[in-house]
Design a protein around this motif. Structure first.
Motif, short mmCIF file in Angstrom:
data_model
loop_
_atom_site.label_atom_id
_atom_site.label_comp_id
_atom_site.label_asym_id
_atom_site.label_seq_id
_atom_site.Cartn_x
_atom_site.Cartn_y
_atom_site.Cartn_z
N HIS A 127 0.90 -1.68 0.17
CA HIS A 127 -0.11 0.22 -0.10
C HIS A 127 1.13 1.23 -0.11
N LEU A 128 0.63 2.02 -0.69
CA LEU A 128 1.23 3.26 -0.89
C LEU A 128 0.57 4.28 0.08
N LYS A 129 1.43 5.34 0.74
CA LYS A 129 0.94 6.07 1.24
C LYS A 129 1.71 7.49 1.76
N PHE A 130 1.22 8.75 2.07
CA PHE A 130 2.03 9.60 2.38
C PHE A 130 1.80 9.71 4.05
N GLN A 131 2.88 10.30 4.59
CA GLN A 131 2.80 10.74 5.63
C GLN A 131 3.66 11.88 6.69
N TYR A 132 2.90 12.63 7.26
CA TYR A 132 3.50 13.60 7.97
C TYR A 132 3.54 13.40 9.50
N GLY A 133 4.43 14.27 10.10
CA GLY A 133 4.28 14.15 11.46
C GLY A 133 5.22 15.55 11.98
N ILE A 134 5.48 15.56 13.18
CA ILE A 134 6.55 16.65 14.52
C ILE A 134 6.91 15.79 15.23
N GLY A 135 7.86 15.65 15.40
CA GLY A 135 8.87 15.48 16.70
C GLY A 135 9.59 15.93 17.41
N ALA A 136 10.26 16.42 18.59
CA ALA A 136 11.07 17.14 18.82
C ALA A 136 12.88 16.38 19.36
N GLU A 137 13.87 16.62 19.29
CA GLU A 137 15.29 16.36 19.40
C GLU A 137 15.78 17.25 20.44
N TYR A 138 16.87 16.33 21.86
CA TYR A 138 17.27 17.01 22.47
C TYR A 138 18.86 16.03 22.94
N LEU A 139 19.79 16.95 22.23
CA LEU A 139 21.32 16.88 22.22
C LEU A 139 22.05 16.64 23.63
N LEU A 140 22.04 15.33 24.45
CA LEU A 140 22.40 15.03 25.28
C LEU A 140 24.10 15.50 25.19
N ASN A 141 24.60 15.07 23.88
CA ASN A 141 25.64 15.87 24.05
C ASN A 141 26.37 15.16 21.94
N SER A 142 26.99 16.22 21.61
CA SER A 142 28.18 16.86 20.26
C SER A 142 27.36 15.11 19.65
N LYS A 143 27.42 13.82 19.60
CA LYS A 143 26.95 12.67 19.26
C LYS A 143 26.12 12.10 19.33
N LEU A 144 25.51 12.56 20.88
CA LEU A 144 23.85 11.22 20.98
C LEU A 144 22.79 12.54 20.97
N GLY A 145 21.40 11.53 20.59
CA GLY A 145 20.48 12.73 20.61
C GLY A 145 19.33 12.47 21.19
N LEU A 146 18.55 12.51 21.83
CA LEU A 146 17.23 11.62 22.26
C LEU A 146 15.73 12.64 21.52
N LYS A 147 15.18 11.63 21.12
CA LYS A 147 14.27 12.08 20.18
C LYS A 147 12.84 11.18 20.56
N LEU A 148 11.22 11.98 20.18
CA LEU A 148 10.06 11.80 19.58
C LEU A 148 9.56 12.21 19.15
N PHE A 149 8.51 11.25 18.42
CA PHE A 149 7.32 11.62 17.06
C PHE A 149 6.41 11.44 17.19
N ALA A 150 5.53 11.86 16.32
CA ALA A 150 4.14 11.44 16.44
C ALA A 150 4.23 11.34 14.78
N GLN A 151 3.53 10.71 14.16
CA GLN A 151 3.48 10.35 12.73
C GLN A 151 2.03 10.03 12.45
N HIS A 152 1.66 11.06 11.42
CA HIS A 152 0.45 10.37 10.66
C HIS A 152 0.57 9.79 9.22
N ASN A 153 -0.32 8.99 8.97
CA ASN A 153 0.45 8.39 7.79
C ASN A 153 -1.15 8.16 6.55
N LEU A 154 -1.28 7.87 5.97
CA LEU A 154 -1.95 8.32 5.20
C LEU A 154 -2.31 7.76 3.61
N SER A 155 -3.25 6.41 3.43
CA SER A 155 -2.94 4.95 2.72
C SER A 155 -3.66 5.97 1.90
N PHE A 156 -3.74 5.39 0.01
CA PHE A 156 -3.61 6.32 -1.30
C PHE A 156 -5.04 4.57 -1.84
#
Length: 462
Positions: A397-426
């Protein structure tokens, strides 16, 4: 009875928000007390001792702002900041034990008094040459100059409040900012040895809680409580000046202007801590925002979460969701992301399906220079079932997705993220049933970690 419960909650809220202020309300005349100290005062008094205190002169540490206190009832001639900053500076120099301050602010009074001593001795002792002369004055090897250069009011104002059925409360705050400069000048050459820049915010808060309630017919209960707390400007000036003196001592150690009596490890630790603080200050803008430089353009991410179906069946249930992805930066704010995920979509007692998905997204970091940055993303993708399906159904099934998220950099090489994604099937066949005009859709929610890869994309400072 409910009214008294509400009143109890109102009072408890007002008390617990700022216990110290609320329980120390003035109800009687207070006696004079020794002046308050700050954390910087304690640090000044615990600095390692110098090899020899430096004799310094302070002619005037002035208020250069020219500002007067604001008033809601008319004009006022009271200044916005203290005019006694010279005395505060001399006290900070004395507390540090690194300097021997000498009187220069009112040197005319000192010289006049010395002339009186000479005249008196000459008058009553005559020409007796055995009498001691007035000892010579100390002269300063370093002059300290500078002043309070700005006092910015209302750099942040705000508040919040709510009221429901006569019960409510509100809070307001205001933040001002004071800035000082302190420079050390060599009296032998006139060279400016050091110039220190310090700023300090000043916080004002107000809280009020009220109850306005009819407890019975023609019986109205009104209760109000609250407080206002203003950080004294003089204490803010004192802390800023003490911080400037501390910075002057440590930077002087760093440039070998003076040395400590103790082992080199003590001064090395002081310099190291001060450099770390300066580096942190370089990354901190106005309003205490932390600015960072994202040095790595590529990252590999993993995430765990849940998937939620929005199809033709009711009674949706959350299913497990696992995702891995790769992100590459196009510019400071724009990025491309490709991700693979495995998840389960299900409805209670009606539908359950395990799927694999592949997404290609373009994204935009809203705050690319902050440790915590929200982002938005979107793009095409497809999903594929992992189980046998009815003969008349499609497995991809083909789809289109979009969403929002946030990333917090713990240091220069490690980041913590969370996200929410809405997927619309064709199509409308993800849940094996075609019903209505709307195609199937589902949501993915997750939290994960980004591992930044490769070498720094920024040149190193030598």
């Amino acid at each position: 009875m409910n009214c008294y419960k509400i009143l109890g909650v109102v009072l408890l809220t007002s008390v617990t928000i700022s216990c110290g202020t609320y329980f120390n309300q003035p109800v009687d005349v207070a006696e004079a007390r020794i002046g308050e100290t700050s954390k910087v005062t304690a640090r000044l008094k615990t600095l390692p001792l110098p090899e020899e205190p430096v004799v310094v002169g302070v002619y005037n540490f002035r208020d250069l702002t020219g500002q007067y206190k604001t008033s809601e009832v008319g004009s006022t001639f009271s200044t916005a900041v203290t005019q006694g900053a010279t005395s505060i500076l001399i006290k900070a120099l004395e507390d540090s034990r690194w300097f021997t301050p000498i009187e220069r602010e009112n040197i005319g009074n000192l010289l006049n008094e010395r002339n009186i001593i000479r005249s008196t001795r000459q008058e009553y002792q005559g020409s007796n040459t055995d009498q001691p002369q007035v000892p010579p004055l100390l002269y300063a090897g370093i002059l300290l100059e500078g002043g309070i250069v700005s006092y910015d009011t209302n750099i942040i104002t705000g508040g919040m409040g709510a009221r429901y059925f006569g019960v409510g409360g509100s809070t307001q705050y205001r933040q001002d900012r004071i800035t000082i400069y302190l420079r050390a000048i060599s009296t032998s050459s006139g060279k400016i040895l050091k110039n220190i820049y310090i700023s300090k915010t000043i916080l004002s808060q107000a809280l009020d809680v009220s109850l306005y309630k009819y407890v019975n017919f023609q019986r109205l209960l009104e209760v109000e409580t609250g407080f206002t707390r203003n950080e004294p400007v003089q204490l803010a000036v004192k802390e800023a000046i003490e911080k400037a003196v501390e910075g002057l001592i440590i930077e002087g150690l760093q440039d070998d202007l003076w040395n400590t009596k103790e082992e080199e490890e003590a001064s090395a630790q002081l310099i190291s801590d001060y450099e770390a603080e300066k580096n942190d200050a370089d990354l901190t803008g106005l309003y205490n925002r932390k600015f960072i430089q994202r040095n790595y353009n590529n990252s590999f991410g993993v995430a765990l979460g849940t998937a939620l179906m929005r199809g033709d069946y009711s009674g949706e249930e959350a299913g497990a969701h696992v995702r891995i992805d790769y992100t590459t930066g196009i510019s400071k704010s724009l990025f491309l992301n490709i991700g693979a995920s495995g998840f389960q979509l299900k409805n209670e007692n009606a539908f359950s399906r395990r799927l694999l998905g592949l997404d290609l997204n373009g994204g935009y970091l809203l705050l690319p220079n902050d440790n915590l940055s929200p982002y938005i993303f979107g793009g095409p993708g497809f999903i594929m079932g992992l189980e046998e399906i009815p003969e008349d159904q499609e497995n991809i099934h083909l789809k289109f997705q979009y969403g929002i998220g946030a990333e917090y950099l713990l240091n220069s090489k490690l980041g913590l993220k969370l996200f929410a994604q809405h997927n619309l099937s064709f199509d409308d066949e993800v849940d094996y049933i075609i019903n209505g005009k709307r195609n199937d859709q589902f949501f993915n929610f997750g939290v994960g970690i980004n591992f930044y890869l490769g070498k720094s994309s920024q040149p190193k400072n030598n």
